[in-house]
Design an enzyme around this catalytic site. Sequence first.
Site, mmCIF file in Angstrom:
data_model
loop_
_atom_site.group_PDB
_atom_site.id
_atom_site.type_symbol
_atom_site.label_atom_id
_atom_site.label_comp_id
_atom_site.label_asym_id
_atom_site.label_seq_id
_atom_site.Cartn_x
_atom_site.Cartn_y
_atom_site.Cartn_z
ATOM 1 C CG LEU A 188 -1.781 -1.247 1.453
ATOM 2 C CD1 LEU A 188 -2.636 -1.079 2.705
ATOM 3 C CD2 LEU A 188 -2.667 -1.501 0.243
ATOM 4 N N GLY A 210 16.299 17.099 -17.149
ATOM 5 C CA GLY A 210 15.193 17.791 -16.472
ATOM 6 C C GLY A 210 15.623 18.380 -15.142
ATOM 7 C CB VAL A 256 18.738 14.550 -24.060
ATOM 8 C CG1 VAL A 256 19.179 13.135 -24.441
ATOM 9 C CG2 VAL A 256 19.626 15.095 -22.940
ATOM 10 C CG HIS A 267 1.532 18.572 0.392
ATOM 11 N ND1 HIS A 267 2.738 18.070 -0.014
ATOM 12 C CD2 HIS A 267 1.475 19.828 -0.078
ATOM 13 C CE1 HIS A 267 3.385 19.006 -0.697
ATOM 14 N NE2 HIS A 267 2.626 20.078 -0.758
ATOM 15 C CG HIS A 304 17.041 35.383 19.526
ATOM 16 N ND1 HIS A 304 17.505 35.710 18.268
ATOM 17 C CD2 HIS A 304 18.106 35.431 20.360
ATOM 18 C CE1 HIS A 304 18.801 35.960 18.352
ATOM 19 N NE2 HIS A 304 19.193 35.800 19.609
HETATM 20 C C1 LIG Z 1 10.926 10.365 -6.789
HETATM 21 C C2 LIG Z 1 9.689 11.123 -6.349
HETATM 22 C C3 LIG Z 1 9.757 11.969 -5.260
HETATM 23 C C4 LIG Z 1 8.626 12.650 -4.835
HETATM 24 N N1 LIG Z 1 8.737 13.467 -3.750
HETATM 25 C C5 LIG Z 1 7.651 14.127 -3.323
HETATM 26 C C6 LIG Z 1 7.731 14.942 -2.167
HETATM 27 O O1 LIG Z 1 8.784 15.066 -1.537
HETATM 28 N N2 LIG Z 1 6.617 15.586 -1.748
HETATM 29 C C7 LIG Z 1 5.438 15.474 -2.441
HETATM 30 O O2 LIG Z 1 4.449 16.086 -2.018
HETATM 31 N N3 LIG Z 1 5.326 14.707 -3.533
HETATM 32 C C8 LIG Z 1 6.403 14.030 -3.987
HETATM 33 N N4 LIG Z 1 6.287 13.218 -5.076
HETATM 34 C C9 LIG Z 1 4.971 13.139 -5.760
HETATM 35 C C10 LIG Z 1 4.037 12.206 -4.988
HETATM 36 O O3 LIG Z 1 4.608 10.931 -4.888
HETATM 37 C C11 LIG Z 1 2.683 12.141 -5.685
HETATM 38 O O4 LIG Z 1 2.176 13.445 -5.848
HETATM 39 C C12 LIG Z 1 1.686 11.335 -4.874
HETATM 40 O O5 LIG Z 1 2.152 10.024 -4.658
HETATM 41 C C13 LIG Z 1 0.332 11.290 -5.589
HETATM 42 O O6 LIG Z 1 -0.566 10.550 -4.823
HETATM 43 P P1 LIG Z 1 -1.790 9.784 -5.481
HETATM 44 O O7 LIG Z 1 -2.526 9.181 -4.345
HETATM 45 O O8 LIG Z 1 -2.510 10.669 -6.402
HETATM 46 O O9 LIG Z 1 -1.162 8.632 -6.399
HETATM 47 P P2 LIG Z 1 -0.026 7.556 -6.209
HETATM 48 O O10 LIG Z 1 0.783 7.781 -5.010
HETATM 49 O O11 LIG Z 1 0.682 7.486 -7.520
HETATM 50 O O12 LIG Z 1 -0.809 6.216 -5.962
HETATM 51 C C14 LIG Z 1 -1.616 5.635 -6.930
HETATM 52 C C15 LIG Z 1 -1.824 4.178 -6.586
HETATM 53 O O13 LIG Z 1 -2.835 3.658 -7.430
HETATM 54 C C16 LIG Z 1 -2.503 2.331 -7.787
HETATM 55 N N5 LIG Z 1 -3.242 2.004 -9.006
HETATM 56 C C17 LIG Z 1 -3.171 2.604 -10.209
HETATM 57 N N6 LIG Z 1 -4.053 2.061 -11.075
HETATM 58 C C18 LIG Z 1 -4.694 1.090 -10.393
HETATM 59 C C19 LIG Z 1 -5.727 0.183 -10.726
HETATM 60 N N7 LIG Z 1 -6.298 0.180 -11.944
HETATM 61 N N8 LIG Z 1 -6.144 -0.682 -9.779
HETATM 62 C C20 LIG Z 1 -5.586 -0.691 -8.538
HETATM 63 N N9 LIG Z 1 -4.616 0.155 -8.175
HETATM 64 C C21 LIG Z 1 -4.184 1.051 -9.075
HETATM 65 C C22 LIG Z 1 -1.004 2.393 -7.972
HETATM 66 O O14 LIG Z 1 -0.430 1.100 -7.883
HETATM 67 C C23 LIG Z 1 -0.605 3.301 -6.814
HETATM 68 O O15 LIG Z 1 -0.343 2.543 -5.662
HETATM 69 C C24 LIG Z 1 7.401 12.496 -5.525
HETATM 70 C C25 LIG Z 1 7.320 11.633 -6.612
HETATM 71 C C26 LIG Z 1 8.444 10.946 -7.032
HETATM 72 C C27 LIG Z 1 8.327 10.009 -8.206
#
Ligand SMILES: Cc1cc2nc3c(=O)[nH]c(=O)nc-3n(C[C@H](O)[C@H](O)[C@H](O)COP(=O)(O)OP(=O)(O)OC[C@H]3O[C@@H](n4cnc5c(N)ncnc54)[C@H](O)[C@@H]3O)c2cc1C
Length: 466
Positions: A38, A180, A237, A322, A445
């Site tokens: 999860l 990037g 690139v 968040h 402070h």
């Molecule tokens: C390297 C990296 C560093 C990051 N650092 C930060 C940070 O420091 N701070 C920050 O705020 N954000 C950060 N982010 C961004 C952050 O991870 C995302 O904004 C956040 O995880 C989005 O949450 P979400 O719940 O929308 O989706 P996700 O976290 O992407 O979760 C989606 C979930 O849905 C599941 N899923 C997809 N399709 C299906 C399906 N059909 N059936 C069942 N399950 C499914 C996936 O397996 C996944 O577990 C970072 C991202 C990366 C890649």
Amino acid sequence: MPTYDLVVIGTGPGGYVCAIRAAQLGMKVAVIEKNSTLGGTCLNVGCMPSKALLHASELFEQAGHSFEKMGIAVPAPKLDLPSMMNFKQQGIDGNVKGVEFLMKKNKIDVIQGKGKILGAGKVEVSGAGKTQLVETRNVVIATGSDIARLKGIEIDEKRIVSSTGALSLERVPGKLLVIGAGVIGLELGSVWHRLGAEVTVVEFLDRILPGMDGEIARQFQRVLEKQGFKFKLSSKVTGIDSSGKTLAVKVEPASGGVQETIDADVVLVCIGRVPYTEGLGLQEAGVTLDNRGRVQIDQHFATSVKGIYAIGDVIAGPMLAHKAEDEGVALAEILAGQAGHVNYDVIPSVVYTTPEVSSVGKTEEELKQAGTNYTSGKFPFTANGRSKVNQTTDGFVKVLADAKTDRVLGVHIIGVEAGEMIHEAAVLMEFGGSAEDLARTCHAHPTRSEAIKEAALAVAKRAIHM
Ligand SMILES: Cc1cc2nc3c(=O)[nH]c(=O)nc-3n(C[C@H](O)[C@H](O)[C@H](O)COP(=O)(O)OP(=O)(O)OC[C@H]3O[C@@H](n4cnc5c(N)ncnc54)[C@H](O)[C@@H]3O)c2cc1C
């Protein structure tokens, strides 16, 4: 009668938080997750593992370079990369188990498998060789995002990696080329740079950190260059020849022109993320996407199909954990008949490098473009007592306020601990506070946060320590 009030597809920060809030409000909830753990991108291959490596690599760097000047004599630190990766994994496991615990505590059913929406109220879940139909009043699409790919460049997650591969390299590359100059590229570039890699960042635009305040980004670039980063801005690139022992990366000016070849041991492709909706059956179900493949929603997170909602990275807005969490909470409250709401004007954003960069609200560029009459107050950490004694004086705080009302419109910080400091500005802005309010709030402070108070004083040209 459907089995559930709410089924959430995806257990990232958007999905699992939405599920918890809905359960708190009395709904019968299930989450569907295709991965074996999860927590989504954030916990498994995003925020958390990157922060574990940023923390460990920063201490490695400090042990090698900063301890001596404080009178701490230690031998040169030796890198044990497998142990550092183990430290990272322990952090991931701890957080993932935490989400499992929260699901149980809130009596949320966890259904393992890939979810496909068959229509309003019906989700098919396939996994471990079986398929089941789940019936529910409401569905939330919280399927997040995936890495964006660059045409013609194949990611093998060994030598040409995405952020996921860059979190698990088996050895420190001699030369790392990052494509990037966004947040993730600079964070992961910092990790490997601190561990010994030579880092070159190629960016299509003429600046780093697109979308963040320009003045802050320019200062940040200077600091990173001082640390040893090389930047090739306004460059693209166009291909990578991977036939040799090192990768030959073809780079040319963004607008076209003379091509050069840069050698690299590892290339990190970090050009952004795209919404993930693969296999969800959205088209058949009649859920409309926008022109960038994001699920289209109204102001209550409702899609084009009644009873189907979407939150997080899969919809428009900053791709931040968040932001996804707050949307999850707001949506659960809306479904419970409450007034759930997200204030998109006050979503902080942090780059967890050294120094950190943080920001909330409007940038100067945005204010200029909107024709807003604003005033600006700045205060450098070189004039902040705590920063001076700690010898961490890089950076400054900038407070932007409405010229007429003094209401704070944006706060931008570059400096050590900027990511923790930004939240007093966020609270102030949530309450519609002014620069005067911030300036008259007593700050402990000696703290680095006093620089925020001084920047707020500087809006009215009355900073004390400058
Ligand atoms: C390297 C990296 C560093 C990051 N650092 C930060 C940070 O420091 N701070 C920050 O705020 N954000 C950060 N982010 C961004 C952050 O991870 C995302 O904004 C956040 O995880 C989005 O949450 P979400 O719940 O929308 O989706 P996700 O976290 O992407 O979760 C989606 C979930 O849905 C599941 N899923 C997809 N399709 C299906 C399906 N059909 N059936 C069942 N399950 C499914 C996936 O397996 C996944 O577990 C970072 C991202 C990366 C890649």
